[in-house]
Design a protein around this motif. Structure first.
Motif, short mmCIF file in Angstrom:
data_model
loop_
_atom_site.label_atom_id
_atom_site.label_comp_id
_atom_site.label_asym_id
_atom_site.label_seq_id
_atom_site.Cartn_x
_atom_site.Cartn_y
_atom_site.Cartn_z
N PHE A 12 0.82 -1.20 0.00
CA PHE A 12 0.00 0.00 0.00
C PHE A 12 0.87 1.27 0.00
CE2 PHE A 12 -3.71 2.45 0.13
CZ PHE A 12 -3.44 3.55 0.91
N VAL A 29 3.84 1.74 -1.31
CA VAL A 29 4.41 1.93 -2.65
C VAL A 29 3.32 2.26 -3.66
CG1 VAL A 29 5.66 0.81 -4.53
CG2 VAL A 29 6.43 0.51 -2.18
N GLY A 30 2.20 1.53 -3.59
CA GLY A 30 1.11 1.77 -4.53
C GLY A 30 0.54 3.17 -4.39
N SER A 31 0.37 3.63 -3.14
CA SER A 31 -0.23 4.94 -2.93
C SER A 31 0.75 6.06 -3.27
CB SER A 31 -0.73 5.08 -1.48
OG SER A 31 0.32 4.89 -0.56
N MET A 44 0.78 6.65 -6.90
CA MET A 44 -0.32 7.47 -7.41
C MET A 44 0.02 8.95 -7.33
SD MET A 44 -3.68 5.63 -5.88
CE MET A 44 -3.76 3.86 -5.82
N LEU A 61 2.75 9.66 -9.95
CA LEU A 61 2.23 9.67 -11.32
C LEU A 61 1.47 10.97 -11.60
CD1 LEU A 61 1.09 5.96 -11.75
CD2 LEU A 61 3.02 7.08 -12.86
N THR A 73 -1.34 10.69 -14.77
CA THR A 73 -2.69 10.25 -14.41
C THR A 73 -3.44 11.33 -13.64
OG1 THR A 73 -1.88 9.35 -12.31
CG2 THR A 73 -2.05 7.81 -14.15
N ALA A 74 -4.74 11.13 -13.50
CA ALA A 74 -5.59 11.97 -12.65
C ALA A 74 -5.46 13.45 -12.97
CB ALA A 74 -5.28 11.71 -11.18
N GLN A 115 -7.65 16.18 -11.48
CA GLN A 115 -7.56 16.59 -10.08
C GLN A 115 -6.27 17.38 -9.86
OE1 GLN A 115 -9.91 16.02 -7.84
NE2 GLN A 115 -11.17 14.62 -9.07
N ARG A 126 -4.63 18.08 -4.24
CA ARG A 126 -5.79 17.30 -3.81
C ARG A 126 -5.43 15.81 -3.72
NH1 ARG A 126 -9.73 18.72 -1.79
NH2 ARG A 126 -9.04 17.18 -0.33
N ILE A 127 -4.75 15.32 -4.75
CA ILE A 127 -4.34 13.91 -4.79
C ILE A 127 -3.45 13.60 -3.58
CG2 ILE A 127 -3.00 12.19 -6.05
CD1 ILE A 127 -5.55 12.66 -7.48
N ASP A 134 -5.40 13.71 -0.26
CA ASP A 134 -6.33 12.59 -0.08
C ASP A 134 -5.61 11.28 0.23
OD1 ASP A 134 -8.89 13.55 -2.56
OD2 ASP A 134 -8.56 14.13 -0.47
N ILE A 135 -4.42 11.14 -0.29
CA ILE A 135 -3.74 9.84 -0.23
C ILE A 135 -2.73 9.74 0.91
CG2 ILE A 135 -2.11 8.33 -1.45
CD1 ILE A 135 -3.51 9.05 -4.04
N LEU A 176 5.54 -5.23 -7.19
CA LEU A 176 5.14 -3.89 -7.64
C LEU A 176 3.72 -3.92 -8.22
CD1 LEU A 176 8.53 -2.75 -9.20
CD2 LEU A 176 7.46 -1.86 -7.12
N ALA A 226 1.40 -4.00 -5.48
CA ALA A 226 1.26 -2.64 -4.94
C ALA A 226 0.21 -1.85 -5.72
CB ALA A 226 2.61 -1.92 -4.98
N ALA A 227 0.21 -2.02 -7.03
CA ALA A 227 -0.79 -1.32 -7.85
C ALA A 227 -2.19 -1.80 -7.49
CB ALA A 227 -0.50 -1.54 -9.33
N VAL A 232 -3.25 -3.40 -4.60
CA VAL A 232 -3.61 -3.08 -3.22
C VAL A 232 -3.84 -1.58 -3.06
CG1 VAL A 232 -2.74 -3.01 -0.83
CG2 VAL A 232 -2.52 -5.09 -2.18
N GLY A 233 -2.93 -0.77 -3.64
CA GLY A 233 -3.11 0.68 -3.57
C GLY A 233 -4.44 1.10 -4.17
N SER A 234 -4.74 0.57 -5.36
CA SER A 234 -5.98 0.95 -6.05
C SER A 234 -7.21 0.47 -5.30
CB SER A 234 -5.99 0.36 -7.47
OG SER A 234 -4.91 0.86 -8.22
N LEU A 261 -7.82 2.32 -1.90
CA LEU A 261 -8.32 3.69 -2.10
C LEU A 261 -9.73 3.68 -2.69
CD1 LEU A 261 -5.01 5.40 -2.86
CD2 LEU A 261 -6.73 6.26 -1.32
N ALA A 285 -11.19 10.75 0.18
CA ALA A 285 -11.25 11.38 -1.14
C ALA A 285 -12.66 11.81 -1.53
CB ALA A 285 -10.68 10.42 -2.21
N GLN A 341 -13.40 14.09 -4.46
CA GLN A 341 -13.35 13.54 -5.81
C GLN A 341 -14.62 12.71 -6.02
OE1 GLN A 341 -9.59 11.62 -6.80
NE2 GLN A 341 -8.68 12.46 -4.95
N ARG A 378 -10.66 5.95 -12.72
CA ARG A 378 -9.21 6.10 -12.74
C ARG A 378 -8.51 4.86 -12.21
NH1 ARG A 378 -7.80 9.68 -8.54
NH2 ARG A 378 -9.24 11.07 -9.60
#
Lengths: 165, 167
Positions: free
Chosen positions: A39, A41-43, A46, A49, A55-56, A59, A63-64, A67-68, B37, B40-41, B43-45, B48, B58, B61, B69
């Protein structure tokens, strides 16, 4: 050497021994660590990016990030706690492991990159015009962050290979 | 049925591609890193998306912009997971294909993919609404629990011997 004494002391705590000796506890803690870092690394990816304008784009970057990142921090704390429990179970061996050391160097660099962006180069993030491309310094921060965290994950895996064959 | 799977595993382990994956030292760690990795994409997605579906994060949004997205990334990551997984299974068939935890993980992955499909269908069909339906919330929560279980199962493949004895 005082460091060695601290590491030995840590390894001999009841907590460290429980983790080291239980065939179930260590894998569980490790799984929690893996979950937490995915989580983190994934967040962060975002946010990066968005800074890179990939991406996004509907927004604002601020804001991104707003929120994250609080959730990122929460997961990071979980990762640190789980990582610490694993560390103390074999403190001397982890401390001497070059992949482990490299991982911490990269995490520190990622932290410095983030601080520099928050305090200096990206301080005006709220004032960036809507719909405009992000400034070059933001793209550098985002790109650097992504690269460093990929490196952290790679080092983490390498620790697994070098600690446990 | 088990013994024919074992025969397949034995055959696969001897193929040139499998041998190459095993012998060239950097392949498995690199592919594992890619696999992580991609996780991660996902789980992160999914975390959220679920936080937004449940109205916890959020909120500024729109639900529609968040789902449109994030969901494509879950599918892209799934492809990467399957491809990297294929390399790992080819390289270490005995460690995976005949491992019960691996088999359970594959079943969970299929279930999670199906649930994600239904979640996407619900959210995209109600794109004008900013509040997720009760059904969407339920699927979202359950699929997240599944992905957590999948991550745990993935790590526990390595510890199969601990649970089931060396084999």
């Amino acid at each position: 050497m005082p460091v060695q004494q601290i590491l030995e002391w840590l390894e001999n705590t009841p907590l460290a021994q429980a983790v080291a000796e239980s065939p179930v506890l260590f894998p569980m803690i490790e799984s929690i660590h893996v979950l937490a870092i995915t989580f983190v690394v994934g967040s962060i990816a975002m946010v990066d990016l968005r800074l890179l304008d990939f991406t996004a784009r509907d927004q604002k970057p601020s804001r991104i990030a707003a929120d994250i990142l609080p959730w990122t921090w929460g997961a990071f704390i979980v990762a640190v706690i789980a990582g610490s429990l694993m560390f103390i179970s074999q403190a001397e061996k982890y401390f001497a492991n070059s992949a482990f050391r490299a991982k911490f160097v990269l995490i520190a660099l990622a932290g410095i990159n983030m601080l520099v962006f928050q305090l200096i180069t990206g301080r005006d993030i709220q004032k960036w015009p809507d719909g405009a491309k992000t400034p070059l310094r933001a793209k550098i921060a985002g790109g650097l962050s992504l690269t460093l965290w990929v490196g952290v994950v790679a080092c983490g895996r390498w620790i697994g290979f070098t600690m446990f064959g | 049925m088990t013994s024919s799977l074992q025969h397949f595993v034995d055959w696969l382990a001897k193929t040139p591609v499998s041998q190459t994956i095993q012998k060239v030292g950097w392949i498995i760690p690199t592919v594992q890193t890619i696999h992580i990795l991609a996780i991660a994409a996902v789980v992160g997605s999914m975390v959220l998306l679920d936080l937004r579906v449940l109205g916890i994060a959020a909120r500024a949004q729109s639900l529609s912009s968040v789902s449109h997205r994030l969901l494509p990334w879950v599918w892209r990551a799934l492809i990467v997971l399957l491809l990297s997984g294929l390399v790992m299974v080819t390289g270490e068939p005995g460690r995976s294909l005949v491992n019960t935890i691996f088999q359970v993980k594959m079943a969970l992955v299929m279930l999670a993919a199906v649930l994600t499909f239904f979640l996407q269908r619900d959210l995209y069909a109600h794109a004008a609404s900013d509040a997720a339906s009760a059904g969407a919330k339920t699927i979202a929560a359950f699929s997240l629990a599944l992905w957590v279980a999948i991550v745990f199962a993935g790590r526990w493949i390595a510890y199969g011997d601990t649970l089931f004895g060396a084999g």
